[in-house]
Design an enzyme around this catalytic site. Structure first.
Site, PDB file in Angstrom:
ATOM      1  N   PRO A 197      -1.238  16.568   1.386  1.00 24.07           N
ATOM      2  CA  PRO A 197      -0.783  16.869  -0.247  1.00 24.07           C
ATOM      3  C   PRO A 197       0.134  16.337  -1.155  1.00 24.07           C
ATOM      4  O   PRO A 197       0.470  16.396  -2.285  1.00 24.07           O
ATOM      5  CB  PRO A 197      -1.835  18.395  -0.208  1.00 24.07           C
ATOM      6  CG  PRO A 197      -3.158  17.770   0.886  1.00 24.07           C
ATOM      7  CD  PRO A 197      -1.900  17.393   2.189  1.00 24.07           C
ATOM      8  N   GLU A 246       1.320   1.712   0.269  1.00 18.64           N
ATOM      9  CA  GLU A 246       2.548   0.538   1.968  1.00 18.64           C
ATOM     10  C   GLU A 246       4.158   1.601   1.280  1.00 18.64           C
ATOM     11  O   GLU A 246       5.350   0.788   1.227  1.00 18.64           O
ATOM     12  CB  GLU A 246       2.165  -0.018   2.152  1.00 18.64           C
ATOM     13  CG  GLU A 246       1.303  -0.314   2.112  1.00 18.64           C
ATOM     14  CD  GLU A 246       0.518   0.357   4.034  1.00 18.64           C
ATOM     15  OE1 GLU A 246       0.538   1.031   4.354  1.00 18.64           O
ATOM     16  OE2 GLU A 246      -0.594   0.290   4.327  1.00 18.64           O
ATOM     17  N   THR A 269       6.548   3.515  -2.341  1.00 20.66           N
ATOM     18  CA  THR A 269       6.867   3.094  -3.739  1.00 20.66           C
ATOM     19  C   THR A 269       7.915   1.804  -4.046  1.00 20.66           C
ATOM     20  O   THR A 269       8.747   0.942  -3.274  1.00 20.66           O
ATOM     21  CB  THR A 269       7.158   4.127  -4.640  1.00 20.66           C
ATOM     22  OG1 THR A 269       7.762   4.094  -4.259  1.00 20.66           O
ATOM     23  CG2 THR A 269       5.738   4.901  -4.804  1.00 20.66           C
TER      24      THR A 269
END
Length: 401
Positions: A132, A379, A381
């Site tokens: 997160p 996969e 940025t």
């Protein structure tokens, strides 16, 4: 089939596989994709068809029951599937990455246990790095594994698992400080665990919970979930490769081929957007003739086609580089970056060609417009790809001064 995105130098077997996948896409995926996507419904029947075609074992070696095909063959199949519906390619991709990591880094026992069933699609894979609060900083992983006799106890929360619910095998990257004293580089204290579980939501094995699907703007149908570990006990023989501390390198190897896959997805979605745009431009009339004959639209179509062709060429180059056994992080990063950016632009141009109808859910381009943004972040940025590309360029062109 038009002349765009052709691939030279394919074997007869490769051409037959691609023709089969294209036919399956045209007949089994495209007619139902938008309806399933709007309902956010898992494409169970399509997945069964992929199992029958052997696609879940496409790159798994023949000794384990797979087809033993190359990364290039796989990427071209992904391109075709994504032309139909990108979510279908996502179901295959995460499975493929786990199978690839197993065949490259697994112990003989791990390979024998999982790869034959993965080739049949009976065991389907997912992999888990993100958390997160993590983003692109993999070194900041906080999930941990602590040795307890013949087992490890895993605790922590993971995020953004494609196939989180439908998978039965998850490759999970966590921190394991065993044998790695405090102060060691973060990547040396990470381990990949092979976690078996029951498909579904809720508590899927003692200590492991899949809370539910994450609601998304696009990329629907495929389940994207969290994964919560609370006292999850994993036998020591489920450490990928049998040795702790190698997880970061194993995962990066998997992600590298995953970037070729994402590039292939971008190529497939862009191809479909171009097909929709050039078809609609010949059907829609303004000022007494099809809009395709207006110069402004022809310029747009020319730019779209050029981007489709360029992205495809870079994707093919990256796949062939990996297949040759050479390092391909530069080529994979470039292909992923270019294909995802071009995909967004081609989809938007097709959307513009559709005018107001592009905003309607009755038209397929609306779905593609919501799907394309995922490729900009999946996969890694664009910024991460640029970092990889820049560092590799400095290695290649290091100044002697």
């Amino acid at each position: 089939m038009g002349r765009l995105a052709r691939t030279d130098g394919l074997t007869e077997v490769q051409r037959e596989i691609l023709a089969t996948v294209r036919d399956f896409t045209d007949k089994e995926i495209l007619p139902v994709a938008t309806e399933l996507e709007h309902r956010d419904e898992y494409p169970a029947q399509i997945v069964e068809g992929l199992k029958d075609l052997g696609l879940f074992g496409l790159m798994i070696p023949e000794e384990y029951g797979g087809l033993g095909e190359s990364l290039l063959t796989y990427a071209l199949c992904v391109e075709e599937l994504s032309r139909g519906w990108m979510s279908v390619s996502g179901i295959v991709n995460t499975h493929f990455i786990v199978a690839y990591m197993l065949q490259r880094h697994g112990t003989p026992e791990q390979k024998e246990t999982f790869l034959p069933r993965m080739a049949l699609g009976e065991v389907r894979g997912a992999f888990s790095m993100s958390e997160p609060g993590l983003g692109s900083d993999v070194s900041a992983i906080t999930s941990r594994a602590v040795r307890d006799g013949d087992c490890y106890v895993l605790d922590g929360q993971k995020m953004w698992l494609t196939n989180g619910a439908t998978s039965s095998l998850v490759a999970v990257l966590v921190r394991s400080d065993e044998g790695h004293p405090e102060g060691s580089p973060p990547h040396r204290s990470m381990t990949t665990f092979l976690v078996e579980k029951e498909p579904g939501f809720g508590e899927v094995r003692p200590g492991l919970t899949i809370p539910g699907k994450i609601e998304k703007m696009g990329y629907k149908g495929v389940d994207t979930t969290e994964l919560i570990m609370d006292g999850l006990r994993i036998p020591a023989n489920r450490v990928l490769g049998g040795t702790t501390g190698r997880g970061f390198y194993q995962m990066m190897d998997g992600v590298e081929v995953g970037r070729v896959n994402v590039a292939a997805r971008g190529c497939g979605v862009a191809q479909r957007a171009f097909e929709l745009g050039i078809s609609y431009a010949q059907q829609r009339h303004t000022f007494g003739r099809p809009i395709a004959f207006h110069q402004a639209i022809q310029f747009k179509l020319a730019e779209m086609a050029t981007k489709v062709e360029a992205a495809h060429a870079m994707m093919v180059n990256a796949a062939r580089k990996k297949d040759s056994g050479e390092r391909n992080d530069l080529e994979a990063g470039m292909a992923k970056y270019l294909a995802s950016e071009y995909c967004k632009e081609v989809v938007e141009d097709a959307f513009r060609i559709h005018g107001g109808y592009g905003f309607s859910k009755e038209y397929e381009i609306e779905r593609l417009y919501r799907e394309a943004p995922m490729l900009l972040i999946g996969e890694g940025t664009a910024e991460i790809q640029k970092m990889i590309i820049g560092r590799r360029l400095l290695e290649e062109y290091r100044s002697e001064g």
